[in-house]
Scaffold this motif. Structure first.
Motif: not given
Lengths: 226, 126
Positions: A160-165, A180-184, A212-215
């Motif tokens: 189950h590898p980490a999903d970076g998105g 993009n900054l706002q959506s984060l 990415n989603e993992q920061g």
């Protein structure tokens, strides 16, 4: 000569806009009608460029008409499966459950050499490894291998590898992508602090910054121009 | 759906503009052709001053519409008509009846050809 220059700018702009409106397909993936339109547009547009005695409208009007017809046809094909099959054809299954369908090869005028060439392009050299090979309507080939011949996936190994998105681009060539900054959910202060932490000298000193989603960040500083 | 509606509307608009263009080109060519015919008739009657005035009016109509005609007709077609009208005016100035009649026919033929190219007929489509 000035007329040629001005006409070239106008025709180039018109074709660029027309292609943009037509959509995102790459040239190699065009359906037959789209390919016809693309070829015709380039030919029609060149006449007023080659001959300044030809009115510019003789090039622009056919381009506009072709573009409109292509949009109407695409819309009709979205609504009508029958029309889509009539104009684009259907995918052809060349290899079905490991067996070469010779009638489909004859129908598509595909030789063994061409079949092997297409498979090699997909990094497949052993025909026995292929469960399905399908010639799509745009002429490309899709290949599905038998599971034992395909690449191993983490799921098959119980991993189950980490999903970076999907990474978001925050800075592109020294320019901040505000939305993009706002959506984060982050602000400019966070960005400046992050850039300082990574040794970057502000937004304009950064060539690329993604997160990415993992920061996890990817940074590339701007190179000095020579 | 919106793109398709706009595309359909654009094609309809182009068709309407094309019809307007055909009408416009016909109006100009008919007017010029009429003036050329008048000029030749008056020259045949010996009224050279009035014949020349008609020819010069024909040239002035072409001048007035030259930008529009250059946009919708091939430039060499427009130039050919213009040259024929200038030749006609020259023949009328030199009071050469036969030459004027011939130039008048040439001018009217070229005008008719230019108008026909914009008209929707089997011949012009194919």
């Amino acid at each position: 000569m000035a007329i040629s220059i001005i006409r070239t700018i106008i025709i180039f702009t018109a074709i660029a806009v027309a292609m943009r409106i037509m959509g995102k397909r790459q040239l190699g993936q065009l359906e037959p009608s789209e390919l016809v339109v693309a070829v015709l547009i380039s030919d029609l547009a060149s006449h007023p460029l080659q001959d300044v005695g030809t009115p510019l409208l003789y090039g622009l009007v056919p381009v506009i008409v072709l573009l409109c017809l292509q949009i109407l046809l695409s819309g009709a094909m979205l609504k009508s499966v029958r029309l889509r099959h009539l104009l684009c054809g259907s995918p052809s299954v060349i290899i079905h459950n490991g067996r070469i369908v010779q009638s489909e090869m004859r129908k598509n005028r595909l030789t063994i050499d061409e079949l092997q060439e297409e498979l090699r392009k997909k990094d497949v050299t052993d025909l026995a490894a292929v469960r399905y090979a399908i010639v799509e309507t745009d002429g490309s080939m899709s290949v599905l291998l038998y599971p034992e011949h395909g690449p191993v996936t983490p799921a098959q190994m119980g991993l189950h590898p980490a999903d970076g998105g999907l990474p978001l681009v925050l800075i592109n060539d020294g320019r901040l992508i505000g939305e993009n900054l706002q959506s984060l959910g982050k602000d400019r202060a966070w960005l400046e602090q992050t850039l300082r932490k990574h040794g970057l000298s502000g937004v304009q000193g950064t060539f690329l910054l993604t997160v990415n989603e993992q920061g996890e960040l990817y940074t590339a500083p701007m190179e000095a121009e020579r | 759906m919106k793109k398709e509606v706009l595309a359909g509307a654009a094609i309809l608009l182009l068709l309407v503009l094309a019809a307007v263009n055909v009408s416009g080109v016909n109006a100009v060519t008919d007017q010029v052709s009429g003036l050329v015919r008048d000029a030749c008739d008056r020259a045949a009657d010996g009224d050279w001053a009035s014949a020349l005035a008609c020819a010069e009016r024909a040239v002035s109509v072409m001048d007035r519409h030259s930008t529009y005609l250059h946009m919708v007709l091939r430039h060499d077609e427009f130039d050919a008509v213009y040259d024929a009208l200038e030749e006609l005016a020259g023949c009328l100035q030199s009071r050469d009846t036969d030459a004027a009649a011939a130039q008048g026919r040439i001018a009217r033929t070229r005008l008719a050809s230019a108008a026909q190219r914009e008209s929707v007929t089997l011949g012009s489509v194919f």
